[in-house]
Design a protein around this motif. Sequence first.
Motif, short mmCIF file in Angstrom:
data_model
loop_
_atom_site.label_atom_id
_atom_site.label_comp_id
_atom_site.label_asym_id
_atom_site.label_seq_id
_atom_site.Cartn_x
_atom_site.Cartn_y
_atom_site.Cartn_z
N UNK A 32 0.80 -1.23 0.00
CA UNK A 32 0.00 0.00 0.00
C UNK A 32 0.83 1.28 0.00
N UNK A 33 2.13 1.18 0.34
CA UNK A 33 2.96 2.38 0.51
C UNK A 33 3.04 3.21 -0.77
N UNK A 34 3.21 2.52 -1.91
CA UNK A 34 3.32 3.23 -3.19
C UNK A 34 2.05 4.02 -3.50
N UNK A 40 16.15 14.49 -9.96
CA UNK A 40 16.22 13.91 -8.62
C UNK A 40 16.35 12.40 -8.64
N UNK A 41 15.64 11.75 -9.58
CA UNK A 41 15.70 10.28 -9.66
C UNK A 41 17.05 9.82 -10.17
N UNK A 42 17.57 10.51 -11.19
CA UNK A 42 18.88 10.15 -11.75
C UNK A 42 20.00 10.36 -10.73
N UNK A 73 13.11 8.07 -4.76
CA UNK A 73 12.99 6.66 -5.14
C UNK A 73 11.88 6.45 -6.19
N UNK A 74 11.68 5.15 -6.53
CA UNK A 74 10.69 4.79 -7.55
C UNK A 74 9.28 5.18 -7.15
N UNK A 75 8.98 5.08 -5.86
CA UNK A 75 7.62 5.41 -5.40
C UNK A 75 7.26 6.86 -5.75
N UNK A 107 4.52 8.04 -8.36
CA UNK A 107 3.50 8.92 -7.80
C UNK A 107 3.39 10.23 -8.57
N UNK A 108 4.54 10.71 -9.06
CA UNK A 108 4.55 11.96 -9.83
C UNK A 108 3.82 11.81 -11.16
#
Length: 718
Positions: A315-317, A371-373, A378-380, A384-385
């Motif tokens: 459920x966190x994602x 930010x991801x690179x 993180x992936x979440x 989410x974005x």
Amino acid sequence: MDKFIQHISHVFSTPITNPVLVFTIILTIILVSPIILRPIKVPGIIGLILFGVLFGPHGLNWLAKIDKVTLQGNGVDAIDLFSTIGLLYIMFIAGLELDMNEFKKTKNKSLLFGLLTFVIPISIGFPVCYYLLNYELLPSILIASMFATHTLVSYPIVNSYGISKNEAVAITIGGTILTDTAVLIILAILTGASQGEINQQFWVTLGVSFTLFLLIMFGVIPRIAKWFFQKIESEKTAHYIFVLAVVFFAAFLAEIAGLEPIIGAFVAGLALNKLIPHSSALMNRIEFIGNAIFIPFFLISVGMIVDVSVLTKGPMALIIAGTLTLVAVTGKFLAATATKFFFKYSKNQRNLIFGLSNAHAAATLAIIMVGFEREIIDENVLNGTILLILITCIIASIVTENASRRIVMEGHQDDEHVEHVPEHEERILIPIANLASMEPILDFATLVKSKKSHHPLHILSVVADNEQAEMNAANARKNLDNMAKYASGSETEVELLTTIDLNIASGIGRTSKELFADCLILGWPSATSFIEKIVGEKTESILNRTDANLFMCRLDKSFVSHKSIALFVPPLAESEVGFEYWLEKMLKLGQELSLPLRFVCNRRTEGALMETLTASKTSVPYAFENYEDWDNIYGLAAFNTVDALLVFVSSRYGEVSYRDALDGLAKRIGRYFKNQNLLLIFPSRRENQHIDDYEDVQTAPIFRKISREIGNMFNKEK
């Protein structure tokens, strides 16, 4: 044979590594994506990301990182190369398209709004990310700063409603400059901090390098650009290459200064802003190439990174995606409310500001990707974005549309929104399709054409661009000659035009613009093939490619059989650009045929019609009948009489008076009123000004229906 089969299986083994095939797949996605997703009105920016997810490593695994572009022995990922260019291109266009003149007019209010829409979302976002979602300091600041950005996705809606000069719109556009610039500076600091470089030396270096960077970009580059554009005036290709070189030089310079390359691209846009007019050929080239190749590559590459399976692992994602979206919407709504309070704006202006500033698209995606690179988020957060972008774009579209409509109903449209066509300058274009139905259409055009206009009726035949084009063009000219002979019987001057184009809609659209046509008169649309239904019918394509008034005619009976003209006018038709034009034509038709006009409309539209008719001092008799349930088009049948010429006023998709009930109107009334003459009118519109083809989003019908049912939650009727 075995070798051939082995070769084929190797080429098509997943992930596909053949660079030619990879590029073919990506170009096919760019081509097919808008065609497939158009019927459900999925925004282009989301559509390409979804296709990236589908074909990427976490989907069908057709596309993956490949190492096939080699520079001096070092492998460079081809998809990464193009997507990096696309990312820089997005930020460059964002800076280039900001209206600096509008910003100067309302700079003080724009600065305050920019401050509010920057501080409030960050103030809410940081504690939520840090304390509620338990992210560390740097990720929390980066995510919170993402909430502060906004992309003017719904600006085309405001423009189509004719309220782009409203102060609420001007300060929202101006505020974009402050928020995007401030967030990009925060990004520069965060990327430095993520590498453990935050100390006194870092701040001194950043300050000095940033100052030098700005001096070069705003002091040197504009002077060089001005000199180049003046000296190399004839070399249009060189202008584009020069602009591209400036963008990448600025991105490299920013990197040298310790900033992110996207900051350099954004500043390059601001630096060249005054030198590249928004409607110039150079601007058209910049947007065309970016929207056709570079930006789609970037969006597809973003989709390739997204791992949808993360959403199913717990459920966190989903909690993170929902929380990010809620915070983004709430922050922008509170900022708009605070702006309303400070400047004493109305609720509708507040909603307009909220609708325009709520959409998170290009800038948000750019920041999150960096930010991801850099492994700050993180992936979440990335997944989410993507969800946040989709939801905020839809909300922005619905709220902006509702607020714009209410502002128009209050009577606050721009003065120049009304079209005034001088009678002596009127140009009418009649595209030929079916020769059998052309004579009554030519008669109709002769009746409504201004007698003061010195321009002839332009009769056009579009010929397909194929190996038989010359022969077909010769045949078309023979058909046009027949029309000219018929027109000479009524002493109507005509000009015969033949054009060769890839398709009919494109040929009509191009010729209409070349002639500056005020009105197009077409025959009734025929049944379409399966392919046309998928790709877009001819009539719809013509409507999309032209901004002029368009009259669609089915005139199977003689005009003498009519005893009246019944006009069905939908709500807010009086706020369309071409309102006065089509009304003048209908008065002219009534006068020529000695027929009374009977308007079926609601009370508000009746008042506007009455005012215009009184001002025109017409001698044509007219009457009004009230109808309020415009979501039920078939209810209009109650106002029909068998001896009436039926005139239905419609609207292009996304315009002021458009509603779902008008969708596919030609087919429905064509079937329902089989034995009567019909006219279908699409009023002219202002040329649509999209911020970016891949950011433009119109509200899907399902969302408009939902929004209509639940009401406008942000502006409840008392």
